[in-house]
Design a protein around this motif. Structure first.
Motif, PDB file in Angstrom:
ATOM      1  N   LEU A  54       0.832  -1.204   0.000  1.00 42.65           N
ATOM      2  CA  LEU A  54       0.000   0.000   0.000  1.00 42.65           C
ATOM      3  C   LEU A  54       0.869   1.258   0.000  1.00 42.65           C
ATOM      4  O   LEU A  54       0.623   2.186  -0.773  1.00 42.65           O
ATOM      5  CB  LEU A  54      -0.934  -0.012   1.203  1.00 42.65           C
ATOM      6  N   SER A  55       1.900   1.274   0.822  1.00 39.69           N
ATOM      7  CA  SER A  55       2.807   2.422   0.863  1.00 39.69           C
ATOM      8  C   SER A  55       3.576   2.576  -0.438  1.00 39.69           C
ATOM      9  O   SER A  55       3.788   3.691  -0.917  1.00 39.69           O
ATOM     10  CB  SER A  55       3.799   2.280   2.017  1.00 39.69           C
ATOM     11  N   MET A  56       4.008   1.457  -0.999  1.00 36.89           N
ATOM     12  CA  MET A  56       4.757   1.523  -2.255  1.00 36.89           C
ATOM     13  C   MET A  56       3.891   2.066  -3.386  1.00 36.89           C
ATOM     14  O   MET A  56       4.330   2.950  -4.140  1.00 36.89           O
ATOM     15  CB  MET A  56       5.318   0.147  -2.621  1.00 36.89           C
ATOM     16  N   VAL A  57       2.688   1.561  -3.509  1.00 34.96           N
ATOM     17  CA  VAL A  57       1.797   2.041  -4.567  1.00 34.96           C
ATOM     18  C   VAL A  57       1.521   3.535  -4.385  1.00 34.96           C
ATOM     19  O   VAL A  57       1.582   4.316  -5.340  1.00 34.96           O
ATOM     20  CB  VAL A  57       0.478   1.229  -4.585  1.00 34.96           C
ATOM     21  N   GLY A  58       1.246   3.939  -3.159  1.00 32.37           N
ATOM     22  CA  GLY A  58       0.945   5.340  -2.893  1.00 32.37           C
ATOM     23  C   GLY A  58       2.108   6.269  -3.173  1.00 32.37           C
ATOM     24  O   GLY A  58       1.968   7.259  -3.888  1.00 32.37           O
ATOM     25  N   HIS A  59       3.274   5.959  -2.630  1.00 33.57           N
ATOM     26  CA  HIS A  59       4.389   6.890  -2.743  1.00 33.57           C
ATOM     27  C   HIS A  59       5.111   6.802  -4.085  1.00 33.57           C
ATOM     28  O   HIS A  59       5.625   7.811  -4.565  1.00 33.57           O
ATOM     29  CB  HIS A  59       5.334   6.730  -1.556  1.00 33.57           C
ATOM     30  N   LEU A  60       5.136   5.647  -4.704  1.00 27.74           N
ATOM     31  CA  LEU A  60       5.667   5.591  -6.072  1.00 27.74           C
ATOM     32  C   LEU A  60       4.678   6.244  -7.035  1.00 27.74           C
ATOM     33  O   LEU A  60       5.073   6.869  -8.021  1.00 27.74           O
ATOM     34  CB  LEU A  60       5.987   4.157  -6.471  1.00 27.74           C
ATOM     35  N   GLY A  61       3.384   6.129  -6.736  1.00 29.47           N
ATOM     36  CA  GLY A  61       2.377   6.845  -7.513  1.00 29.47           C
ATOM     37  C   GLY A  61       2.527   8.350  -7.360  1.00 29.47           C
ATOM     38  O   GLY A  61       2.313   9.114  -8.315  1.00 29.47           O
ATOM     39  N   ALA A  62       2.914   8.807  -6.164  1.00 28.15           N
ATOM     40  CA  ALA A  62       3.169  10.232  -5.955  1.00 28.15           C
ATOM     41  C   ALA A  62       4.348  10.699  -6.800  1.00 28.15           C
ATOM     42  O   ALA A  62       4.334  11.815  -7.341  1.00 28.15           O
ATOM     43  CB  ALA A  62       3.434  10.510  -4.480  1.00 28.15           C
ATOM     44  N   LEU A  63       5.353   9.853  -6.936  1.00 27.07           N
ATOM     45  CA  LEU A  63       6.491  10.185  -7.800  1.00 27.07           C
ATOM     46  C   LEU A  63       6.038  10.327  -9.248  1.00 27.07           C
ATOM     47  O   LEU A  63       6.394  11.287  -9.928  1.00 27.07           O
ATOM     48  CB  LEU A  63       7.582   9.121  -7.665  1.00 27.07           C
ATOM     49  N   VAL A  64       5.241   9.392  -9.725  1.00 25.88           N
ATOM     50  CA  VAL A  64       4.718   9.474 -11.093  1.00 25.88           C
ATOM     51  C   VAL A  64       3.852  10.733 -11.252  1.00 25.88           C
ATOM     52  O   VAL A  64       3.954  11.451 -12.248  1.00 25.88           O
ATOM     53  CB  VAL A  64       3.920   8.202 -11.454  1.00 25.88           C
ATOM     54  N   GLY A  65       3.014  11.011 -10.254  1.00 26.30           N
ATOM     55  CA  GLY A  65       2.184  12.208 -10.297  1.00 26.30           C
ATOM     56  C   GLY A  65       3.009  13.479 -10.362  1.00 26.30           C
ATOM     57  O   GLY A  65       2.693  14.400 -11.135  1.00 26.30           O
ATOM     58  N   ALA A  66       4.063  13.559  -9.565  1.00 25.63           N
ATOM     59  CA  ALA A  66       4.927  14.744  -9.589  1.00 25.63           C
ATOM     60  C   ALA A  66       5.606  14.902 -10.946  1.00 25.63           C
ATOM     61  O   ALA A  66       5.748  16.025 -11.460  1.00 25.63           O
ATOM     62  CB  ALA A  66       5.967  14.658  -8.471  1.00 25.63           C
ATOM     63  N   ILE A  67       5.994  13.793 -11.556  1.00 25.17           N
ATOM     64  CA  ILE A  67       6.605  13.851 -12.894  1.00 25.17           C
ATOM     65  C   ILE A  67       5.585  14.332 -13.919  1.00 25.17           C
ATOM     66  O   ILE A  67       5.886  15.193 -14.755  1.00 25.17           O
ATOM     67  CB  ILE A  67       7.187  12.473 -13.274  1.00 25.17           C
ATOM     68  N   VAL A  68       4.368  13.793 -13.859  1.00 26.47           N
ATOM     69  CA  VAL A  68       3.318  14.200 -14.803  1.00 26.47           C
ATOM     70  C   VAL A  68       2.994  15.676 -14.622  1.00 26.47           C
ATOM     71  O   VAL A  68       2.901  16.431 -15.597  1.00 26.47           O
ATOM     72  CB  VAL A  68       2.061  13.317 -14.617  1.00 26.47           C
ATOM     73  N   TRP A  69       2.818  16.124 -13.371  1.00 23.90           N
ATOM     74  CA  TRP A  69       2.520  17.535 -13.128  1.00 23.90           C
ATOM     75  C   TRP A  69       3.648  18.435 -13.605  1.00 23.90           C
ATOM     76  O   TRP A  69       3.400  19.504 -14.154  1.00 23.90           O
ATOM     77  CB  TRP A  69       2.275  17.779 -11.643  1.00 23.90           C
ATOM     78  N   THR A  70       4.888  18.020 -13.397  1.00 24.23           N
ATOM     79  CA  THR A  70       6.029  18.813 -13.852  1.00 24.23           C
ATOM     80  C   THR A  70       6.018  18.933 -15.372  1.00 24.23           C
ATOM     81  O   THR A  70       6.255  20.014 -15.927  1.00 24.23           O
ATOM     82  CB  THR A  70       7.350  18.196 -13.363  1.00 24.23           C
ATOM     83  N   ALA A  71       5.724  17.827 -16.045  1.00 22.12           N
ATOM     84  CA  ALA A  71       5.661  17.861 -17.507  1.00 22.12           C
ATOM     85  C   ALA A  71       4.536  18.785 -17.984  1.00 22.12           C
ATOM     86  O   ALA A  71       4.744  19.625 -18.862  1.00 22.12           O
ATOM     87  CB  ALA A  71       5.468  16.448 -18.059  1.00 22.12           C
ATOM     88  N   TYR A  72       3.352  18.647 -17.400  1.00 17.67           N
ATOM     89  CA  TYR A  72       2.230  19.510 -17.780  1.00 17.67           C
ATOM     90  C   TYR A  72       2.536  20.979 -17.504  1.00 17.67           C
ATOM     91  O   TYR A  72       2.254  21.854 -18.314  1.00 17.67           O
ATOM     92  CB  TYR A  72       0.956  19.118 -17.020  1.00 17.67           C
ATOM     93  N   PHE A  73       3.116  21.243 -16.342  1.00 17.32           N
ATOM     94  CA  PHE A  73       3.417  22.619 -15.959  1.00 17.32           C
ATOM     95  C   PHE A  73       4.462  23.224 -16.889  1.00 17.32           C
ATOM     96  O   PHE A  73       4.314  24.358 -17.339  1.00 17.32           O
ATOM     97  CB  PHE A  73       3.890  22.665 -14.506  1.00 17.32           C
TER      98      PHE A  73
END
Length: 138
Positions: A113-132
């Motif tokens: 659960l922690s791995m999915v959440g926090h690795l997902g946060a990493l992917v989210g931060a990468i996606v947001w950085t790309a969009y921004f």
């Protein structure tokens, strides 16, 4: 799917991640699951950075505030991501003669659960950085 829809979905998931991490690890009477103890200061930093990131990045997405607010919110998300990945270190095997076995809690049996959440946060931060950086969020 548009960048705004993806970003909104990621924001909702990030809110859930910050809240669940707080609920799982901030109890003073019961340690969180894992093999190593995580300092309460790290959990508090995760919560504080996450709350500020939600407010700033959320206002940038919803109210289309100035790009500086979005940039600061994005920096805070990267901070939350780094702290979250540090929290994952609690699952590393403890070494030594007196090392104890990993503890579990009512949420899950293991780090998934922690791995999915926090690795997902990493992917989210990468996606947001790309969009921004490509100015896709309007």
């Amino acid at each position: 799917m548009s960048a705004n829809v993806v970003s909104a979905i990621l924001l909702v998931l990030a809110v859930v991640l910050v809240v669940l991490t707080r609920l799982r690890l901030a109890r003073s009477d019961e340690p969180g699951a894992g093999r190593l103890d995580i300092p309460v200061g790290l959990v508090n930093a995760h919560t504080a950075l996450g709350t500020l990131a939600i407010l700033l990045w959320g206002s940038y997405l919803v109210f289309e505030t100035d790009w500086v607010v979005g940039f600061l919110g994005l920096l805070l998300w990267w901070g939350v991501t780094v702290v979250g990945l540090l929290i994952l270190l609690r699952w590393l095997p403890a070494k030594g003669k007196h090392a104890s076995e990993g503890a579990s809690d009512a949420w899950t049996e293991g780090p998934w659960l922690s791995m999915v959440g926090h690795l997902g946060a990493l992917v989210g931060a990468i996606v947001w950085t790309a969009y921004f950086s490509m100015d896709k969020l309007t």
